[in-house]
Design a protein around this motif. Structure first.
Motif, mmCIF file in Angstrom:
data_model
loop_
_atom_site.group_PDB
_atom_site.id
_atom_site.type_symbol
_atom_site.label_atom_id
_atom_site.label_comp_id
_atom_site.label_asym_id
_atom_site.label_seq_id
_atom_site.Cartn_x
_atom_site.Cartn_y
_atom_site.Cartn_z
ATOM 1 N N PHE A 98 0.840 -1.203 0.000
ATOM 2 C CA PHE A 98 0.000 0.000 0.000
ATOM 3 C C PHE A 98 0.878 1.258 0.000
ATOM 4 C CE2 PHE A 98 -2.157 3.495 2.034
ATOM 5 C CZ PHE A 98 -3.414 3.495 1.441
ATOM 6 N N CYS A 99 1.899 1.263 0.847
ATOM 7 C CA CYS A 99 2.746 2.454 0.985
ATOM 8 C C CYS A 99 3.601 2.679 -0.269
ATOM 9 C CB CYS A 99 3.614 2.348 2.236
ATOM 10 S SG CYS A 99 2.652 2.568 3.736
ATOM 11 N N ASP A 100 4.037 1.598 -0.911
ATOM 12 C CA ASP A 100 4.781 1.737 -2.168
ATOM 13 C C ASP A 100 3.900 2.402 -3.227
ATOM 14 O OD1 ASP A 100 7.112 0.690 -1.238
ATOM 15 O OD2 ASP A 100 6.774 -1.343 -2.011
ATOM 16 N N LYS A 101 2.645 1.942 -3.266
ATOM 17 C CA LYS A 101 1.704 2.487 -4.253
ATOM 18 C C LYS A 101 1.511 3.992 -4.062
ATOM 19 C CE LYS A 101 -2.981 1.576 -5.364
ATOM 20 N NZ LYS A 101 -4.053 0.861 -4.678
ATOM 21 N N HIS A 102 1.475 4.427 -2.795
ATOM 22 C CA HIS A 102 1.186 5.841 -2.517
ATOM 23 C C HIS A 102 2.433 6.647 -2.157
ATOM 24 C CE1 HIS A 102 -3.161 5.281 -2.692
ATOM 25 N NE2 HIS A 102 -2.936 4.089 -2.138
ATOM 26 N N ASP A 103 3.591 5.998 -2.225
ATOM 27 C CA ASP A 103 4.846 6.678 -1.928
ATOM 28 C C ASP A 103 4.861 7.280 -0.511
ATOM 29 O OD1 ASP A 103 7.396 7.353 -2.582
ATOM 30 O OD2 ASP A 103 6.878 9.234 -3.603
ATOM 31 N N ILE A 104 4.451 6.464 0.448
ATOM 32 C CA ILE A 104 4.443 6.882 1.858
ATOM 33 C C ILE A 104 5.468 6.018 2.612
ATOM 34 C CG2 ILE A 104 3.055 6.982 3.992
ATOM 35 C CD1 ILE A 104 0.560 7.260 2.184
ATOM 36 N N PRO A 105 6.446 6.619 3.273
ATOM 37 C CA PRO A 105 7.409 5.804 4.030
ATOM 38 C C PRO A 105 6.798 5.185 5.297
ATOM 39 C CG PRO A 105 8.158 8.113 3.822
ATOM 40 C CD PRO A 105 6.753 8.054 3.335
ATOM 41 N N ILE A 106 7.369 4.071 5.703
ATOM 42 C CA ILE A 106 6.972 3.432 6.969
ATOM 43 C C ILE A 106 8.087 3.676 7.971
ATOM 44 C CG2 ILE A 106 6.361 1.276 8.135
ATOM 45 C CD1 ILE A 106 5.632 0.106 5.384
ATOM 46 N N MET A 107 7.790 4.404 9.050
ATOM 47 C CA MET A 107 8.778 4.635 10.095
ATOM 48 C C MET A 107 8.405 3.763 11.301
ATOM 49 S SD MET A 107 10.608 6.595 8.330
ATOM 50 C CE MET A 107 11.869 7.426 9.262
ATOM 51 N N LEU A 108 9.333 2.926 11.674
ATOM 52 C CA LEU A 108 9.076 1.926 12.714
ATOM 53 C C LEU A 108 9.452 2.480 14.082
ATOM 54 C CD1 LEU A 108 8.531 -1.205 13.230
ATOM 55 C CD2 LEU A 108 10.997 -1.510 12.947
ATOM 56 N N ASP A 109 8.554 2.336 15.072
ATOM 57 C CA ASP A 109 8.969 2.520 16.457
ATOM 58 C C ASP A 109 9.472 1.142 16.889
ATOM 59 O OD1 ASP A 109 9.249 2.609 19.217
ATOM 60 O OD2 ASP A 109 7.567 3.977 19.503
#
Ligand SMILES: *Cc1c(COP(=O)(O)O)cnc(C)c1O
Length: 351
Positions: A98-109
Motif C-alpha cells: 500500500f505504501c509503495d503504491k502511494h509513496d508513503i514511508p513506513i517509520m518503525l517505532d
C-alpha cells in the motif's frame, strides 16, 4: 523525526498512539490518526495480532486527505498502549504494498520489535523455525527508518537511536542531533553505553532470552487470570495490563479508575505500576475535553532480568487482595494538571 518529516496540517497515521510520539507529532503541526485494527481497543478480544494496521482505515484516510498530506506512517512493534500486542508479517507485507503504491514511508517505532519478532515466530505460519534475529531483519528491511528506545528490548539503562534509508532525511537528522543531543557520532550517549547497547541487542535477539523474558510475563498473567482478575488478552510481551474498566465498574472514567487502582496498589504493596487510560490519553486539542479512551488500563511493566518468580508471586497476591475488596476503592480528582504529558506529573486527591 517529527520536525524533519511533518509539515503543519499533515496527518500521521499510526497503529495506536504512543504518548510522547503523538506529542512530538502534534508539536510539529501534525494530526495523529489511529489506524490500528478495532480488536486492539477491546481488552477481551483474543486476536493474536492486535498490533495490525487496518488497511481499510489507512486507505480511507489517504483517500480523504491525499497521500501528499501523509508524510509517513508510524508503525510500532508490540504496541505498548494496546497491551504489548504484535503486528503480523503478513500485515506488514500488505502495508508495504500500500505504501509503495502511494509513496508513503513506513517509520518503525522499534522499541519492542524484538518482542514482536518473537510473537511472529510463535504465532504466524511459516516462522516457527526462523531465528528471531532473521525475523527482526525481515521487519526492518520492509520499513524505511526507525526510532529505537534502547531502554526496553536492548537491555540497557539509557539511550536509543534513529535510523533511516533516505540520505536527505539522514543529513537533516545528523544536523539536528547536534542541537539536541550531541555530535552525530555518539548522539549524547557515552561510548560505554553504546557498547552496552550493541551487546544488549546481541543478547536480546536470542531465543533463550526471549523465552525467559516473555515466560515471566506469562507466569504473572496466568496467576491473575486464574484468580479471575480482568486483564488484557492475549497476554502481551512486556507487561500485564489490568482492565480497570472491568475491575472498577463503579468508577466513572472522569474519576480515573486506572489511576485510582494504580494508587491503591502502591498503598497496598509498594508496587509501582502505571496508568494507561484517561489520564495518559490527555485532552483532545480541539475540544479540550478528556479523550475517554476505550482502554482504561493499569500496566504492570516487568523490567528484563530484574525480578524472580517470587517477586511475581507477591505482585499477583497484592493485585488479588485488591480485587477482593474492589468495591471499596473510590475514584480520584485531578488537582494539578501540567500542560504536556500530564500523566507524568499530575497530582490527585481521593474522592
Ligand atoms: C519507552 C517508549 C518510547 C520512548 O522512549 P524513551 O527512551 O523513554 O524516550 C517510545 N516508544 C515506545 C513504544 C516506548 O515504549
Amino acid at each position: 523525526m517529527s520536525q524533519i518529516l511533518i509539515k503543519e496540517g499533515d496527518y500521521v497515521p499510526g497503529n495506536m498512539y504512543f504518548t510522547t510520539t503523538r506529542l512530538h507529532q502534534e508539536l510539529a503541526g501534525g494530526i495523529f490518526v489511529d489506524v490500528i485494527v478495532d480488536a486492539a481497543h477491546d481488552p477481551q478480544d483474543t486476536f493474536p495480532f492486535k498490533g495490525n494496521v487496518d488497511l481499510g482505515k489507512l486507505a480511507a484516510l489517504v483517500d480523504e486527505v491525499g497521500a501528499d498530506r501523509v508524510p509517513y506512517i508510524s508503525l510500532e512493534g508490540n504496541v505498548n498502549m494496546a497491551g504489548g500486542q504484535p503486528f503480523s508479517m503478513a500485515n506488514l507485507r500488505e502495508l508495504r504494498l500500500f505504501c509503495d503504491k502511494h509513496d508513503i514511508p513506513i517509520m518503525l517505532d522499534a522499541t519492542r520489535t524484538i518482542e514482536n519478532a518473537w510473537f511472529i515466530r510463535e504465532r504466524e505460519a511459516g516462522y516457527a523455525e526462523k531465528p528471531v534475529r532473521d525475523i527482526l531483519r525481515e521487519i526492518c528491511d520492509m520499513t524505511d527508518g526507525c526510532t529505537m528506545s534502547a531502554k526496553k528490548d536492548a537491555l540497557v539503562n539509557i539511550g536509543g537511536f534513529f535510523a533511516c534509508n533516505d540520505d536527505e532525511v539522514f543529513q537533516k537528522a545528523q544536523n539536528l542531533v547536534v542541537v539536541y543531543e550531541g555530535l552525530h557520532t555518539y548522539g549524547g550517549m557515552a561510548g560505554r553505553d553504546m557498547e552496552a547497547m550493541a551487546q544488549g541487542i546481541r543478547e536480546a535477539v536470542t531465543e533463550e532470552h526471549m523465552a525467559a523474558r516473555i515466560g515471566q510475563v506469562y507466569y504473572l498473567g496466568r496467576k491473575l487470570e486464574a484468580a479471575g482478575v480482568p486483564i488484557v488478552e492475549p497476554i502481551g510481551s512486556h507487561a500485564i495490563f489490568i482492565d480497570a474498566r472491568r475491575f472498577l465498574p463503579h468508577i466513572d472514567q472522569d474519576e480515573y479508575p486506572a489511576q485510582a487502582l494504580a494508587a491503591e496498589l502502591f498503598i497496598e504493596s509498594g508496587i509501582r505500576s502505571m496508568e494507561r487510560g484517561n489520564v495518559s490519553a490527555g485532552r483532545d486539542p480541539v475540544t479540550g475535553k478528556n479523550r475517554r479512551p476505550k482502554l482504561e488500563l493499569v500496566r504492570l511493566t516487568i523490567p528484563r532480568r530484574v525480578y524472580t518468580q517470587a517477586h511475581m508471586d507477591v505482585v499477583a497476591e497484592s493485585v488479588i487482595d485488591l480485587y477482593q475488596r474492589r468495591d471499596k476503592i473510590r475514584g480520584l480528582k485531578m488537582v494539578y494538571e501540567p500542560d504536556y504529558l500530564r500523566f507524568f506529573q499530575a497530582r490527585f486527591e481521593p474522592l
